[in-house]
Design a protein around this motif. Structure first.
Motif, short mmCIF file in Angstrom:
data_model
loop_
_atom_site.label_atom_id
_atom_site.label_comp_id
_atom_site.label_asym_id
_atom_site.label_seq_id
_atom_site.Cartn_x
_atom_site.Cartn_y
_atom_site.Cartn_z
N GLY A 4 0.84 -1.19 0.00
CA GLY A 4 0.00 0.00 0.00
C GLY A 4 0.87 1.23 0.00
O GLY A 4 1.92 1.27 0.66
N THR A 5 0.46 2.23 -0.76
CA THR A 5 1.21 3.48 -0.80
C THR A 5 0.28 4.66 -0.56
O THR A 5 -0.91 4.61 -0.92
CB THR A 5 1.93 3.68 -2.14
N LEU A 6 0.82 5.68 0.03
CA LEU A 6 0.14 6.96 0.19
C LEU A 6 1.06 8.05 -0.32
O LEU A 6 2.28 7.99 -0.11
CB LEU A 6 -0.17 7.25 1.66
N VAL A 38 6.75 2.19 8.77
CA VAL A 38 6.54 2.29 7.33
C VAL A 38 7.78 2.90 6.69
O VAL A 38 8.60 3.53 7.36
CB VAL A 38 5.30 3.15 6.99
N SER A 39 7.90 2.74 5.39
CA SER A 39 8.94 3.42 4.63
C SER A 39 8.37 4.75 4.17
O SER A 39 7.30 4.78 3.54
CB SER A 39 9.36 2.59 3.42
N VAL A 40 9.05 5.82 4.46
CA VAL A 40 8.51 7.15 4.15
C VAL A 40 9.64 8.11 3.85
O VAL A 40 10.73 8.01 4.41
CB VAL A 40 7.62 7.67 5.33
N ALA A 41 9.37 9.04 2.91
CA ALA A 41 10.38 10.04 2.54
C ALA A 41 9.68 11.22 1.89
O ALA A 41 8.56 11.11 1.38
CB ALA A 41 11.38 9.44 1.56
N GLU A 42 10.37 12.36 1.90
CA GLU A 42 9.91 13.51 1.12
C GLU A 42 10.22 13.18 -0.34
O GLU A 42 11.38 12.94 -0.69
CB GLU A 42 10.61 14.78 1.56
N THR A 43 9.20 13.15 -1.18
CA THR A 43 9.38 12.66 -2.53
C THR A 43 9.18 13.71 -3.62
O THR A 43 9.39 13.41 -4.79
CB THR A 43 8.40 11.50 -2.80
N GLY A 44 8.78 14.90 -3.26
CA GLY A 44 8.56 15.91 -4.29
C GLY A 44 8.49 17.30 -3.71
O GLY A 44 8.43 17.49 -2.49
N GLY A 55 5.88 10.61 0.45
CA GLY A 55 5.47 9.30 -0.02
C GLY A 55 5.70 8.26 1.06
O GLY A 55 6.68 8.33 1.80
N LEU A 56 4.80 7.30 1.12
CA LEU A 56 4.83 6.29 2.18
C LEU A 56 4.47 4.94 1.58
O LEU A 56 3.60 4.87 0.70
CB LEU A 56 3.80 6.71 3.22
N ALA A 57 5.12 3.87 2.03
CA ALA A 57 4.82 2.52 1.55
C ALA A 57 4.78 1.54 2.71
O ALA A 57 5.56 1.66 3.67
CB ALA A 57 5.86 2.07 0.53
N VAL A 58 3.87 0.56 2.61
CA VAL A 58 3.69 -0.48 3.62
C VAL A 58 3.55 -1.82 2.90
O VAL A 58 2.86 -1.90 1.89
CB VAL A 58 2.42 -0.25 4.46
N VAL A 59 4.17 -2.86 3.44
CA VAL A 59 4.03 -4.21 2.90
C VAL A 59 3.37 -5.07 3.97
O VAL A 59 3.75 -5.00 5.14
CB VAL A 59 5.40 -4.81 2.52
N SER A 60 2.37 -5.86 3.56
CA SER A 60 1.67 -6.72 4.52
C SER A 60 1.14 -7.95 3.80
O SER A 60 0.92 -7.93 2.59
CB SER A 60 0.52 -5.94 5.16
#
Length: 97
Positions: A4-6, A38-44, A55-60
């Motif tokens: 999942g990404t946000l 979660v994995s998260v970073a400033e992406t833009g 941007g944020l990503a989660v694996v489940s």
């Protein structure tokens, strides 16, 4: 496996420099990482003072858990008084994608 990404589009408050912007964005990124793993970073929008994209990503292995984590992350960012959440883009990817 599900991913999942946000993507958050944020308007920052009274920010006049990129240094001030970092002082607002970094704590949000750190809190998301710490609280939700979660994995998260400033992406833009790195060169704009008052805008930020995170941007944020989660694996489940479970979509219910995945949606719950994404919901909680979104609520946390929306509840921050120093930013205005302009938009959120959510994507879910499964094994069939």
């Amino acid at each position: 496996m599900y991913v999942g990404t946000l993507s958050f589009d944020l308007l920052l408050g009274d920010v006049r420099s990129l240094k001030e912007k970092r002082s607002v964005v970094r704590p949000i990124v750190a809190e998301l990482q710490r609280k939700f793993a979660v994995s998260v970073a400033e992406t833009g929008d790195q060169d704009l003072h008052r805008r930020a994209e995170i941007g944020l990503a989660v694996v489940s292995g479970d979509t219910v858990h995945l949606r719950d984590v994404l919901d909680r992350c979104e609520r946390m960012v929306a509840g921050r008084p120093e930013v205005e959440l302009l938009s959120v883009r959510r994507r879910l990817h499964g094994d069939d994608d």
